[in-house]
Enzyme design. Structure first.
Site, PDB file in Angstrom:
ATOM      1  N   ASP A 165      17.610 -32.791  -0.144  1.00  0.00           N
ATOM      2  CA  ASP A 165      17.650 -32.227   1.208  1.00  0.00           C
ATOM      3  C   ASP A 165      18.662 -31.089   1.251  1.00  0.00           C
ATOM      4  OD1 ASP A 165      17.786 -31.558   3.860  1.00  0.00           O
ATOM      5  OD2 ASP A 165      17.662 -33.634   4.567  1.00  0.00           O
ATOM      6  N   ARG A 228       3.708 -34.976   8.249  1.00  0.00           N
ATOM      7  CA  ARG A 228       2.616 -34.237   8.874  1.00  0.00           C
ATOM      8  C   ARG A 228       1.563 -33.954   7.806  1.00  0.00           C
ATOM      9  NH1 ARG A 228       4.172 -36.060  12.839  1.00  0.00           N
ATOM     10  NH2 ARG A 228       4.983 -35.051  14.696  1.00  0.00           N
ATOM     11  N   ASP A 252      -0.244 -40.944   6.846  1.00  0.00           N
ATOM     12  CA  ASP A 252      -0.377 -41.364   8.248  1.00  0.00           C
ATOM     13  C   ASP A 252      -1.253 -40.349   9.010  1.00  0.00           C
ATOM     14  OD1 ASP A 252       0.289 -43.418   9.962  1.00  0.00           O
ATOM     15  OD2 ASP A 252       2.139 -42.532  10.693  1.00  0.00           O
ATOM     16  N   GLU A 257     -11.864 -34.946   5.007  1.00  0.00           N
ATOM     17  CA  GLU A 257     -12.074 -34.920   3.557  1.00  0.00           C
ATOM     18  C   GLU A 257     -11.361 -36.067   2.831  1.00  0.00           C
ATOM     19  OE1 GLU A 257     -10.108 -32.846   5.476  1.00  0.00           O
ATOM     20  OE2 GLU A 257      -9.740 -31.074   4.240  1.00  0.00           O
ATOM     21  N   HIS A 269      -1.873 -42.679  12.004  1.00  0.00           N
ATOM     22  CA  HIS A 269      -0.636 -42.196  12.646  1.00  0.00           C
ATOM     23  C   HIS A 269       0.104 -43.340  13.348  1.00  0.00           C
ATOM     24  CE1 HIS A 269       1.511 -38.840  15.173  1.00  0.00           C
ATOM     25  NE2 HIS A 269       2.285 -39.360  14.239  1.00  0.00           N
TER      26      HIS A 269
HETATM   27  C1  MLT Z   1       7.128 -38.289  15.234  1.00  0.00           C
HETATM   28  O1  MLT Z   1       7.028 -37.091  14.984  1.00  0.00           O
HETATM   29  O2  MLT Z   1       8.236 -38.834  15.390  1.00  0.00           O
HETATM   30  C2  MLT Z   1       5.874 -39.120  15.375  1.00  0.00           C
HETATM   31  O3  MLT Z   1       4.745 -38.333  15.214  1.00  0.00           O
HETATM   32  C3  MLT Z   1       5.967 -39.824  16.677  1.00  0.00           C
HETATM   33  C4  MLT Z   1       4.705 -40.308  17.333  1.00  0.00           C
HETATM   34  O4  MLT Z   1       3.880 -41.000  16.740  1.00  0.00           O
HETATM   35  O5  MLT Z   1       4.558 -40.022  18.539  1.00  0.00           O
END
Ligand code: MLT
Length: 385
Positions: A165, A228, A252, A257, A269
């Protein structure tokens, strides 16, 4: 009284953080504040009254940050509030990555109605042998609240953990278990059996996992992505899975695809979807909004500096401005020229924007406020008195 628009279902614990008189709606035309989770605000009209947007979660890529900044709308997020929920899912995914648990459970479902299930299980189970995670190397990319928790838990589970990081905070460093070793990104990618990514989506991180990155990985590595979907080039994943370079990709963020591809596990998610995390995020987002609307205090903003100070006098002025020479002196001289003593002043900048809180010993007259507002470098002025 202020109106708060909720663009997603937000835990009702949020409402208790607001003083009496606030109204909550899912349809307001001219809200003072917005609370949301993953709602895509990019095409959403930003009304002139809108003071702040609070994301109950960490990622803010669903919010038009530059447009908000230009209009003087503060965007908040809730770093760390859902970190434990995400950490627990990542730890679960480490096990799913090492062992063929998902495929095995699916296979057992096909045995429904089979005579002698026990025998069939014993006969067929060898197809689902997997690896333990203990002793393997985990690379954690991004050591924010989630990355640190994942790294620390993984060392407790017997993994060798490498962390990367470039923006590691002092708090992050202090919380990091001293058994976690830091590494540069290339070394981490080349040395890890498992990689988990915890960075925001930005132009710099988009598709950071591309064909080049996969080529550097160990054969049979596992990639876990709860940050993401766009951080990973889906076509490069498919090629890496096909060639066996990547043993498993767990995400998540399902996309067409990826769904149904062997050795790709798509989770809908769910990282932050626990009542505990939803309550924590909602509460933190609400506190941030209230303190900003009521006192002008900014905590955990992604587009303006954090400027937060207890009120020392009954009269306060907040000036949001471009981070250019001369604004502070012009504001303070205008105040002094009107015979008002400045009891406290704080001004901080974040990139090209800055924010000033000035506590005054007397009420500031409307004409002085107008004069401050007339400075082209001033974005927004708010008065609390
Ligand atoms: C986040 O960015 O913390 C998550 O996507 C939260 C969510 O699921 O709303």
């Amino acid at each position: 009284m202020p109106q708060i628009l909720k663009l997603n279902a937000i835990s009702p614990v949020a409402d208790k953080e607001f003083p009496a008189g606030y109204t909550f709606t899912t349809e307001a035309k001219n809200p003072d504040g917005i609370m949301l989770r993953s709602f895509n605000m990019h095409e959403y009209p930003l009304n002139d009254e809108l003071l702040a947007v609070a994301r109950a979660g960490a990622g803010t890529n669903n919010i038009p940050i530059p447009a908000c900044t230009e209009k003087g709308i503060v965007v908040f997020n809730t770093p760390g509030a859902n970190a434990n929920a995400v950490k627990e899912l990542v730890i679960c995914e480490l096990f799913l990555g090492g062992r063929k648990i998902v495929d095995a459970i699916d296979w057992v479902k096909t045995l429904k109605g089979t005579e002698g299930v026990g025998k069939a299980v014993e006969k067929g189970k060898s197809k689902f042998v997997g690896h333990e995670i203990s002793g393997k190397t985990l690379g954690v990319i991004g050591l924010g609240a989630i990355g640190v928790m994942v790294a620390n838990t993984a060392v407790d589970l017997g993994m060798n953990v490498l962390g990367y990081d470039p923006y590691l905070s002092v708090a992050g460093a202090l919380h990091l278990d001293n058994r976690v070793k830091t590494a540069d990104l290339d070394t981490l990618i080349k040395s890890s059996d498992f990689i988990t990514v915890h960075v925001p989506l930005t132009p710099d991180t988009e598709k950071m996992f591309n064909a080049d990155a996969f080529a550097k990985m160990k054969d049979g590595a596992v990639l876990i992505n709860n940050s993401r979907g766009e951080l990973v080039d889906a076509n490069a994943v498919l090629a890496a899975i096909e060639s066996g370079k990547l043993e498993r990709y767990i995400t998540d963020f399902p996309s067409d695809e990826l769904i149904g591809v062997p050795n790709v596990i798509c989770v809908p998610h769910l990282g932050a979807s626990t009542p505990e995390a939803e309550d924590n995020c909602a509460q933190m987002a609400a506190k941030e909004l209230v303190d900003y609307i009521e006192n002008g205090n900014i905590t955990h903003s992604v587009n303006f500096p954090d400027v937060c100070a207890p009120r020392t006098t009954a009269s306060r002025i907040a000036v949001m401005h471009d981070n250019v020479e001369g604004v502070i002196s012009k504001v303070t001289s205008l105040i002094s020229a009107n015979g008002i003593n400045i009891a406290n002043i704080i001004d901080k900048s974040k990139k090209d924007k800055a924010y000033m809180l000035v506590d005054l010993d007397a009420k500031i007259p409307e004409n002085v406020v107008k004069e401050i507002e007339s400075n082209p470098a001033v974005i927004r002025v708010r008065v609390f008195q």
